[in-house]
Design a protein around this motif. Structure first.
Motif, mmCIF file in Angstrom:
data_model
loop_
_atom_site.group_PDB
_atom_site.id
_atom_site.type_symbol
_atom_site.label_atom_id
_atom_site.label_comp_id
_atom_site.label_asym_id
_atom_site.label_seq_id
_atom_site.Cartn_x
_atom_site.Cartn_y
_atom_site.Cartn_z
ATOM 1 N N VAL A 77 0.853 -1.185 0.000
ATOM 2 C CA VAL A 77 0.000 0.000 0.000
ATOM 3 C C VAL A 77 0.891 1.237 0.000
ATOM 4 C CG1 VAL A 77 -1.787 1.293 1.200
ATOM 5 C CG2 VAL A 77 -1.845 -1.215 1.216
ATOM 6 N N LYS B 201 -2.296 5.093 0.265
ATOM 7 C CA LYS B 201 -3.661 4.558 0.235
ATOM 8 C C LYS B 201 -4.026 3.836 -1.062
ATOM 9 C CE LYS B 201 -5.484 7.877 3.597
ATOM 10 N NZ LYS B 201 -6.544 8.886 3.878
ATOM 11 N N ARG C 50 -3.698 0.607 -3.317
ATOM 12 C CA ARG C 50 -3.340 -0.799 -3.150
ATOM 13 C C ARG C 50 -2.707 -1.318 -4.442
ATOM 14 N NH1 ARG C 50 -8.475 -3.951 -2.115
ATOM 15 N NH2 ARG C 50 -7.006 -5.669 -1.738
ATOM 16 N N GLY D 78 -6.001 5.144 -4.455
ATOM 17 C CA GLY D 78 -6.303 5.590 -3.106
ATOM 18 C C GLY D 78 -6.613 7.060 -2.972
#
Length: 217
Positions: free
Chosen positions: A17, A20, A22, A103
């Motif tokens: 990660v 934020k 992935r 993210g």
């Protein structure tokens, strides 16, 4: 045939990660380019909500087939960096797909290159690599009373691999040996057993030997 090759220890997946986002890297061994394309479509179907499913793979004895895809990321920021990791490791017949769930924070071109290459590198470390070495099978047939001697010899000479042991009226140990070490191995066994054995050559085959973390780096 190749004298040796490097590849992943097994298929696997690992996630990192970054800000934020992935990054889920899936690594697979492949036996054809068509198989690679099928797996890519399966992963895209599984992760259809993902923002990107970026791809890189190498195939062929000399890595002659090399493919990559940025899948919507800025050109050159995903597929090519992933491919470079596979090439630097000199891997044989491996597919990498990095699935990204955004993210909310832009990483920039440099950040994307690092993220995608690190995703593949860290997954390789997590899964592990092997070296496939082309070796000669040598059958050593001996009396039961001498079996333990050869077992002890093999435990202390890790360059030789015990493939199988067949128990009949005698014991036949099938041992894999590097082609350049055949004569050395045969003489060592003859000396060890005072020539109380029969040696015969079988087929050549690849034996995969796990690499240490130091060798992977």
């Amino acid at each position: 045939m190749l004298s040796h090759y490097y590849t992943i220890k097994n298929d696997g997946q690992f996630e990192i990660v970054i800000k934020k986002s992935r990054f889920i890297c899936t690594l697979k061994r492949i036996e054809s380019e068509d198989e690679a394309k099928t797996i890519i479509q399966q992963i895209k179907k599984e992760h259809w909500k993902a923002n990107h499913n970026c791809v890189a793979y190498v195939f062929g004895e000399n890595q002659q087939i090399q493919r990559s895809s940025d899948d919507g990321e800025p050109s050159g920021t995903a597929g090519v960096p992933m491919l470079e990791v596979l090439k630097v490791k000199n891997l044989h017949n491996v597919l990498a797909v990095v699935t990204r769930y955004f993210g909310g924070t832009e990483l920039g071109a440099g950040g994307l290159i690092r993220a995608y290459s690190n995703s593949v590198s860290e997954t390789l470390t997590h899964i592990g690599l092997v070296e496939g070495k082309l070796q000669q099978e040598i059958a050593v047939t001996l009396d039961y009373s001498l079996h333990g001697k050869v077992q002890y010899f093999l435990e202390n000479n890790k360059e030789y691999t015990l493939k199988d042991t067949v128990f009949t009226d005698k014991v036949t140990m099938l041992i894999m040996v590097d082609e350049e070490a055949i004569a050395i191995f045969q003489q060592a066994i003859i000396d060890l057993l005072s020539n109380q054995c029969e040696l015969s050559l079988g087929d050549t085959d690849y034996v995969e030997i796990p690499l240490t973390d130091k060798e992977i780096d």
